[in-house]
Design a protein around this motif. Structure first.
Motif, PDB file in Angstrom:
ATOM      1  N   THR A   1     -92.573  18.055  73.130  1.00 56.06           N
ATOM      2  CA  THR A   1     -93.561  17.773  72.103  1.00 56.06           C
ATOM      3  C   THR A   1     -93.218  16.485  71.369  1.00 56.06           C
ATOM      4  OG1 THR A   1     -93.875  20.138  71.794  1.00 56.06           O
ATOM      5  CG2 THR A   1     -94.733  18.678  70.081  1.00 56.06           C
ATOM      6  N   ALA A   2     -94.186  15.624  71.248  1.00 56.47           N
ATOM      7  CA  ALA A   2     -93.959  14.340  70.587  1.00 56.47           C
ATOM      8  C   ALA A   2     -93.642  14.561  69.114  1.00 56.47           C
ATOM      9  CB  ALA A   2     -95.192  13.465  70.747  1.00 56.47           C
ATOM     10  N   ARG A   3     -92.640  13.860  68.621  1.00 55.16           N
ATOM     11  CA  ARG A   3     -92.267  13.964  67.218  1.00 55.16           C
ATOM     12  C   ARG A   3     -92.728  12.716  66.481  1.00 55.16           C
ATOM     13  NH1 ARG A   3     -87.351  13.549  65.703  1.00 55.16           N
ATOM     14  NH2 ARG A   3     -86.530  12.514  67.534  1.00 55.16           N
ATOM     15  N   PRO A   4     -93.024  12.853  65.177  1.00 57.75           N
ATOM     16  CA  PRO A   4     -93.365  11.668  64.397  1.00 57.75           C
ATOM     17  C   PRO A   4     -92.209  10.673  64.409  1.00 57.75           C
ATOM     18  CG  PRO A   4     -93.892  13.685  63.187  1.00 57.75           C
ATOM     19  CD  PRO A   4     -93.096  14.093  64.384  1.00 57.75           C
ATOM     20  N   ALA A   5     -92.529   9.402  64.392  1.00 48.10           N
ATOM     21  CA  ALA A   5     -91.502   8.371  64.465  1.00 48.10           C
ATOM     22  C   ALA A   5     -90.633   8.389  63.209  1.00 48.10           C
ATOM     23  CB  ALA A   5     -92.143   6.998  64.620  1.00 48.10           C
ATOM     24  N   PRO A   6     -89.308   8.448  63.373  1.00 47.42           N
ATOM     25  CA  PRO A   6     -88.424   8.365  62.204  1.00 47.42           C
ATOM     26  C   PRO A   6     -88.452   6.956  61.613  1.00 47.42           C
ATOM     27  CG  PRO A   6     -87.134   8.347  64.235  1.00 47.42           C
ATOM     28  CD  PRO A   6     -88.559   8.588  64.638  1.00 47.42           C
ATOM     29  N   LYS A   7     -88.279   6.875  60.300  1.00 47.56           N
ATOM     30  CA  LYS A   7     -88.315   5.594  59.605  1.00 47.56           C
ATOM     31  C   LYS A   7     -87.002   5.352  58.866  1.00 47.56           C
ATOM     32  CE  LYS A   7     -93.328   5.716  58.769  1.00 47.56           C
ATOM     33  NZ  LYS A   7     -94.384   5.677  57.712  1.00 47.56           N
TER      34      LYS A   7
ATOM     35  N   ALA B   1     -86.738  14.643  43.806  1.00 46.10           N
ATOM     36  CA  ALA B   1     -87.591  15.648  43.175  1.00 46.10           C
ATOM     37  C   ALA B   1     -89.014  15.627  43.723  1.00 46.10           C
ATOM     38  CB  ALA B   1     -87.624  15.433  41.663  1.00 46.10           C
ATOM     39  N   LYS B   2     -89.412  14.540  44.363  1.00 45.29           N
ATOM     40  CA  LYS B   2     -90.752  14.471  44.944  1.00 45.29           C
ATOM     41  C   LYS B   2     -90.893  15.358  46.170  1.00 45.29           C
ATOM     42  CE  LYS B   2     -91.653   9.740  43.351  1.00 45.29           C
ATOM     43  NZ  LYS B   2     -91.908   8.332  43.777  1.00 45.29           N
ATOM     44  N   GLY B   3     -89.748  15.803  46.733  1.00 42.91           N
ATOM     45  CA  GLY B   3     -89.789  16.701  47.875  1.00 42.91           C
ATOM     46  C   GLY B   3     -90.313  16.061  49.147  1.00 42.91           C
ATOM     47  N   ILE B   4     -90.075  14.761  49.321  1.00 42.94           N
ATOM     48  CA  ILE B   4     -90.604  14.061  50.499  1.00 42.94           C
ATOM     49  C   ILE B   4     -89.568  13.959  51.614  1.00 42.94           C
ATOM     50  CG2 ILE B   4     -92.270  12.734  49.172  1.00 42.94           C
ATOM     51  CD1 ILE B   4     -90.352  10.384  49.206  1.00 42.94           C
ATOM     52  N   GLY B   5     -88.418  14.595  51.443  1.00 39.41           N
ATOM     53  CA  GLY B   5     -87.422  14.618  52.512  1.00 39.41           C
ATOM     54  C   GLY B   5     -86.788  13.274  52.787  1.00 39.41           C
ATOM     55  N   LEU B   6     -86.623  12.449  51.780  1.00 40.25           N
ATOM     56  CA  LEU B   6     -86.030  11.124  51.957  1.00 40.25           C
ATOM     57  C   LEU B   6     -84.551  11.171  51.588  1.00 40.25           C
ATOM     58  CD1 LEU B   6     -87.672   7.784  50.847  1.00 40.25           C
ATOM     59  CD2 LEU B   6     -85.234   8.122  50.706  1.00 40.25           C
ATOM     60  N   THR B   7     -83.705  10.698  52.480  1.00 38.87           N
ATOM     61  CA  THR B   7     -82.258  10.702  52.269  1.00 38.87           C
ATOM     62  C   THR B   7     -81.776   9.276  52.020  1.00 38.87           C
ATOM     63  OG1 THR B   7     -82.008  12.584  53.761  1.00 38.87           O
ATOM     64  CG2 THR B   7     -80.030  11.304  53.290  1.00 38.87           C
ATOM     65  N   ILE B   8     -80.877   9.122  51.044  1.00 38.65           N
ATOM     66  CA  ILE B   8     -80.281   7.810  50.770  1.00 38.65           C
ATOM     67  C   ILE B   8     -78.797   7.870  51.088  1.00 38.65           C
ATOM     68  CG2 ILE B   8     -79.875   6.006  49.052  1.00 38.65           C
ATOM     69  CD1 ILE B   8     -82.229   7.099  47.449  1.00 38.65           C
TER      70      ILE B   8
ATOM     71  N   ALA C   1     -88.512   3.488  48.535  1.00 40.13           N
ATOM     72  CA  ALA C   1     -89.160   4.791  48.706  1.00 40.13           C
ATOM     73  C   ALA C   1     -90.646   4.607  48.979  1.00 40.13           C
ATOM     74  CB  ALA C   1     -88.942   5.654  47.465  1.00 40.13           C
ATOM     75  N   GLY C   2     -91.265   3.631  48.312  1.00 38.91           N
ATOM     76  CA  GLY C   2     -92.673   3.335  48.570  1.00 38.91           C
ATOM     77  C   GLY C   2     -92.894   2.771  49.964  1.00 38.91           C
ATOM     78  N   ASP C   3     -91.934   1.959  50.440  1.00 41.29           N
ATOM     79  CA  ASP C   3     -92.052   1.389  51.796  1.00 41.29           C
ATOM     80  C   ASP C   3     -92.081   2.471  52.866  1.00 41.29           C
ATOM     81  OD1 ASP C   3     -91.891  -1.077  50.566  1.00 41.29           O
ATOM     82  OD2 ASP C   3     -89.757  -1.353  51.021  1.00 41.29           O
ATOM     83  N   LEU C   4     -91.447   3.628  52.587  1.00 40.27           N
ATOM     84  CA  LEU C   4     -91.314   4.684  53.589  1.00 40.27           C
ATOM     85  C   LEU C   4     -92.342   5.800  53.424  1.00 40.27           C
ATOM     86  CD1 LEU C   4     -87.421   4.966  53.570  1.00 40.27           C
ATOM     87  CD2 LEU C   4     -88.834   3.909  55.328  1.00 40.27           C
ATOM     88  N   GLU C   5     -93.284   5.637  52.526  1.00 43.98           N
ATOM     89  CA  GLU C   5     -94.283   6.680  52.288  1.00 43.98           C
ATOM     90  C   GLU C   5     -95.189   6.841  53.507  1.00 43.98           C
ATOM     91  OE1 GLU C   5     -96.429   5.769  48.771  1.00 43.98           O
ATOM     92  OE2 GLU C   5     -94.907   6.569  47.412  1.00 43.98           O
ATOM     93  N   GLY C   6     -95.713   8.049  53.651  1.00 44.61           N
ATOM     94  CA  GLY C   6     -96.650   8.336  54.731  1.00 44.61           C
ATOM     95  C   GLY C   6     -95.955   8.816  55.982  1.00 44.61           C
ATOM     96  N   GLY C   7     -96.620   9.674  56.737  1.00 51.21           N
ATOM     97  CA  GLY C   7     -96.057  10.199  57.971  1.00 51.21           C
ATOM     98  C   GLY C   7     -95.189  11.414  57.723  1.00 51.21           C
ATOM     99  N   ASP C   8     -94.849  12.103  58.823  1.00 51.47           N
ATOM    100  CA  ASP C   8     -94.082  13.334  58.727  1.00 51.47           C
ATOM    101  C   ASP C   8     -92.685  13.218  59.315  1.00 51.47           C
ATOM    102  OD1 ASP C   8     -96.269  14.683  57.589  1.00 51.47           O
ATOM    103  OD2 ASP C   8     -97.130  15.054  59.578  1.00 51.47           O
TER     104      ASP C   8
END
Length: 420
Positions: A33-39, A175-182, A139-146
């Motif tokens: 199954t195709a996965r969304p592209a990681p960013k 806290a936005k819960g968007i799954g972004l790791t730094i 964080a704004g640059d990486l918005e959108g997609g799953d």
């Protein structure tokens, strides 16, 4: 004698390999199954201090450029990569202007290695260190997609744009819960820089690394970019309530939420007859907290009667405190029996240390699994080992046979020594 030793060692290795083969049967076919592209966005400090020549005889900037070129060559095709700078353009002394000096050097998207390398080659250490504003923009640059999203921050100093605390910025992003790791890397850092970069990483579940050599920098950045391409389970953001009646209904899965200090949150799960509810919760202390704290996870009926609980206590700095519970619902002869609603209560007794902000709340990760309940002698209720009891038996047998062989070989060697 040497041939006998090798024979014994070979037999032991064969038995161990057989046990491993039993324990780890061939895996299922890979999921096509195709996965969304990681960013991934690389955020590079280009402030004036990057001119310092203390990394293998060269400047910090030269080490960063070399690392970027090597990483760009090795970036997996499926990863969408971008580059953002901080402190790269403004040369003046006006703090207000210097604290807005962050720009996207290369946009997040399919990678053109030549264009990206050309952009990196133009960089020269220049100005301030606006880490907080750069993280907000990244964080704004990486918005959108799953797909998975990761920021890799490389800096050699503290943020110079207070009172915008980069740790608070990282907590707000989490806290936005968007799954972004730094993830953060400190180039020849002092104690204050190390503390700040560690705090940023801790707030989002990332990692911090000290870097003092070119090879370390290249290897670590490459690892983090590759990690973004690895399959991961993305938690689902949810929001618990202050009572069970209005709580969100959860099914099997991984969930994230935020909980204020000393707060309780409610969730609910439907469990059918013959099923077992398995739940666990982890609360991360992503900032300085007072000692002596705990986490409580309770399963109760809709009428408030406690079914089962799990609790854990800690003191000092433990990063994450976890506990769990299990509730097996008995089988029913009634085929029309309705599911039972089980209320899950998550409570913490953390308190903020002096001068530490209490908002946003602490990160909560809740795992819910509803499975068929144990009903056989060989199941977990009987052995406490899940379905791996046969693995234990295989390992015990392997050890027993290996011990017999080794004992026989030792006795034979002693007999030969006495004879000679």
């Amino acid at each position: 004698m040497i041939r006998r030793q090798r024979l014994a060692a070979g037999v032991c290795a064969l038995l161990a390999a057989l046990a491993a083969g039993i324990a780890f049967p061939g895996g299922a076919a890979a999921d096509e199954t195709a996965r969304p592209a990681p960013k991934v966005e690389l955020v590079l400090d280009v402030s004036g201090s990057m001119r310092t020549r203390d990394i293998d005889g060269g400047s910090r900037m030269a080490a960063a450029k070399q690392a970027f070129n090597e990483v760009l060559d090795a970036t997996p095709e499926e990863v969408q990569l971008g580059i953002r700078t901080l402190g790269a353009n403004y040369r003046g002394n006006d703090r207000k202007t210097g604290c807005t000096d962050t720009a996207q050097l290369y946009p997040v998207g399919p990678l053109d290695r030549t264009d990206a390398k050309t952009a990196v080659a133009t960089l020269a250490p220049t100005g301030w260190t606006p880490i907080g504003p750069a993280l907000q923009k990244a964080a704004g640059d990486l918005e959108g997609g799953d797909g998975t999203r990761r920021i890799v921050l490389i800096s050699d100093g503290e943020d110079t744009c207070q009172p915008l605390d980069p740790c608070e910025v990282a907590r707000e992003i989490a806290a936005k819960g968007i799954g972004l790791t730094i993830d953060t890397l400190g180039l020849v850092p002092n104690a204050k820089t190390r503390d700040q970069l560690s705090c940023i990483a801790d707030a989002t579940g990332g990692t911090y690394t000290d870097v003092r050599h070119k090879e370390e920098l290249s290897d670590r950045v490459g690892e983090l970019v590759d990690r973004a391409a690895d399959p991961v389970v993305t938690p689902v953001a949810t929001e618990g309530t202050d009572q069970c009646a209005s709580a969100p209904a959860l099914t099997s899965g991984l969930y994230t939420d935020r909980e204020e200090f000393g707060q309780q949150r409610w969730y609910k799960v439907d469990v059918k007859p013959g099923q077992e509810l398995r739940a666990s919760v982890s609360v991360a202390d992503d900032r300085a907290v007072a000692p002596d704290y705990g986490v409580l996870l309770r399963a109760v009926t809709v009428h408030g009667r406690e079914i089962v609980r799990g609790e854990a206590a800690g003191t000092g700095r433990t990063d994450v405190l976890s506990t769990g519970l299990r509730y097996p619902r008995p089988e029913s002869d009634d085929d029309t029996a309705t599911p039972e609603t089980v209320c899950l209560q998550v409570t913490n007794s953390f308190s903020a240390a002096t001068g530490v902000k209490s908002t946003p709340g602490l990160p909560v990760e809740l795992t819910v699994d509803v499975v068929d309940g144990p009903n056989k002698a060989g199941d977990v209720a009987a052995f406490g080992l899940g379905r791996g009891w046969w693995l234990l038996g295989a390992l015990v047998l392997t050890g027993f046979v290996a011990g017999l062989l080794w004992g026989w070989l030792s006795r034979w060697r002693v007999a030969v020594w006495r004879t000679n």
